[in-house]
Design an enzyme around this catalytic site. Structure first.
Site, mmCIF file in Angstrom:
data_model
loop_
_atom_site.group_PDB
_atom_site.id
_atom_site.type_symbol
_atom_site.label_atom_id
_atom_site.label_comp_id
_atom_site.label_asym_id
_atom_site.label_seq_id
_atom_site.Cartn_x
_atom_site.Cartn_y
_atom_site.Cartn_z
ATOM 1 N N ASP A 179 37.464 31.732 30.677
ATOM 2 C CA ASP A 179 36.687 31.255 31.503
ATOM 3 C C ASP A 179 36.405 29.847 30.635
ATOM 4 O O ASP A 179 36.775 29.081 30.527
ATOM 5 C CB ASP A 179 34.804 32.015 32.508
ATOM 6 C CG ASP A 179 35.843 32.166 33.430
ATOM 7 O OD1 ASP A 179 36.490 33.518 33.134
ATOM 8 O OD2 ASP A 179 35.562 31.922 34.790
HETATM 9 C C1 LIG Z 1 42.290 31.624 36.011
HETATM 10 S S1 LIG Z 1 40.711 32.052 36.492
HETATM 11 C C2 LIG Z 1 39.527 32.566 34.682
HETATM 12 C C3 LIG Z 1 38.435 33.558 34.675
HETATM 13 O O1 LIG Z 1 37.690 32.933 35.660
HETATM 14 C C4 LIG Z 1 37.535 34.255 36.909
HETATM 15 O O2 LIG Z 1 35.762 34.115 36.851
HETATM 16 P P1 LIG Z 1 35.123 33.843 38.795
HETATM 17 O O3 LIG Z 1 35.895 34.402 39.563
HETATM 18 O O4 LIG Z 1 33.699 34.455 38.659
HETATM 19 O O5 LIG Z 1 35.097 32.638 38.852
HETATM 20 C C5 LIG Z 1 37.407 35.516 36.121
HETATM 21 O O6 LIG Z 1 36.696 36.003 34.842
HETATM 22 C C6 LIG Z 1 38.862 35.380 36.596
HETATM 23 O O7 LIG Z 1 39.719 35.537 34.610
#
Ligand SMILES: CSC[C@H]1O[C@H](OP(=O)(O)O)[C@H](O)[C@@H]1O
Length: 358
Positions: free
Chosen positions: A246
């Site tokens: 992220d």
């Molecule tokens: C390519 S997505 C990167 C990252 O986003 C996800 O978090 P969330 O589902 O809370 O938006 C997850 O940390 C992924 O690895």
């Protein structure tokens, strides 16, 4: 037909409501910035790249039918609305980087006397729409670079077993995915023996979303509990772990879904290479280390309930950080669309490549 988390045409934006997956596949309209903020904050759409794309396109559909009196009015609209969208979720950097770049574009066009307000609006629309295709191209390159890195660690030429966490596929991006793009590329190369995905409590991105993508694409996959990772790495001859990001700090420290840090610790203990797959749009050279990354904390209910069903004792105190930070020392390499870099080389390798936001 690959899975599509985002459907866009000029003036119209829909997102696949990921809170309903895998049982219900339903697209919902995003008619402007307010809708955009809500679907990102509620995690109806999630994933660092997808958040930035949906955020910027939500402004595109909002201004599409509008006529602006002056470039100054349009610039103020763009700056105010994009900065508002950044507040929907604080940890992933992609929305902030996209906002800064598009605000920078608006500032440049405001100063350009040869540019009319209509042209300025169209250039915003073009730039926001361009994020869709460039994200897919970046992910394909990440997939190729990552598959090559994982295969380079194996002596034999045989297919490999990999582990991934959370969801980093077509449901987290404009398509193909980052870490899951690496898995897809290994499969395309006929070098994927098996992929293991963690359920990823409490939102269950793995059980609900990654498993959905892997079954859809007919990849050889097994779902495991988050608590099984140590036993898995000890007994299943996993050749590599690949996760998303992220926000990657300048020293390579990486914020990713909660549980990533402990997977990295277990991978280190078992001598399994641990990779982070992230486009340059997830790398924040403005912060020196992971200590500076804001970790989003989400509602207790996401932990105490599955849907409407309560699974935790009423009255118990909860802690629900959505992310944790994996120190660079636990990361073998950071897989980007322009190459795979050790954390200590990251800053020098990519600083010249990232678009400058003045
Ligand atoms: C390519 S997505 C990167 C990252 O986003 C996800 O978090 P969330 O589902 O809370 O938006 C997850 O940390 C992924 O690895």
């Amino acid at each position: 037909m690959s899975l599509q988390s985002i459907k866009y045409s000029p003036g119209k934006l829909e997102i696949l409501d990921q809170l309903l997956l895998p049982v219900i596949s339903k697209y919902i309209p995003v008619k402007g910035v307010e809708d955009g903020w809500k679907v990102i904050n509620k995690m109806q759409v999630r994933g660092a790249p997808a958040i930035a794309i949906v955020g910027c396109l939500s402004l595109a559909v909002e201004i599409f039918p509008e006529e602006f009196e002056t470039k100054k009015v349009l610039r103020q609209e763009i700056e105010g609305k994009l900065n508002y969208l950044v507040s929907a979720r604080p940890t992933a950097v992609n929305m902030k980087i996209a906002a800064d770049e598009l605000i920078n574009l608006a500032n440049e066009l405001t100063k350009d006397e040869s540019c009319t307000v209509q042209t300025m609006k169209q250039k915003y629309l073009d730039a926001a729409e361009g994020m869709l295709q460039s994200d897919i191209a970046d992910n394909k390159a990440i997939g190729a670079n990552g598959a090559n890195a994982i295969l380079s660690n194996t002596q034999k030429d045989s297919p490999v077993r990999v582990l991934t966490h959370c969801n980093t596929g077509s449901l987290a991006t404009a398509g193909y995915g980052t870490a899951l793009g690496v898995v897809r590329k290994l499969h395309e190369l006929k070098k994927l023996e098996h992929v293991y995905c963690t359920e990823t409590r409490p939102y269950n991105q793995g059980a609900r979303l990654t498993a959905f993508e892997l079954v859809h694409d007919k990849l050889p996959a097994t779902l495991v509990l988050d608590s099984m990772v140590a036993a898995l790495l000890r007994s299943k001859n996993v050749a590599g772990v690949v996760v998303g990001a992220d926000r990657v700090a300048a020293n390579g420290d990486t914020a990713n879904k909660i549980g990533t840090y402990q997977i990295a610790v277990v991978a280190k203990h078992h001598g399994v290479p641990f990779y982070v797959a992230a486009p340059l749009t997830s790398i924040d050279l403005k912060i020196p280390s992971g200590d500076h990354i804001i970790i989003e904390e989400r509602p207790d209910r996401e932990l105490t309930h599955v849907g409407e069903h309560r699974i935790a004792a009423p009255g118990i105190t909860c802690w629900n950080p959505a992310f944790d930070v994996t120190p660079a020392a636990l990361i073998t390499g950071i897989i980007t669309e322009v190459g795979v870099f050790s954390p200590e080389k990251l800053r020098e390798e990519i600083s010249s490549r990232q678009k400058e936001t003045k």
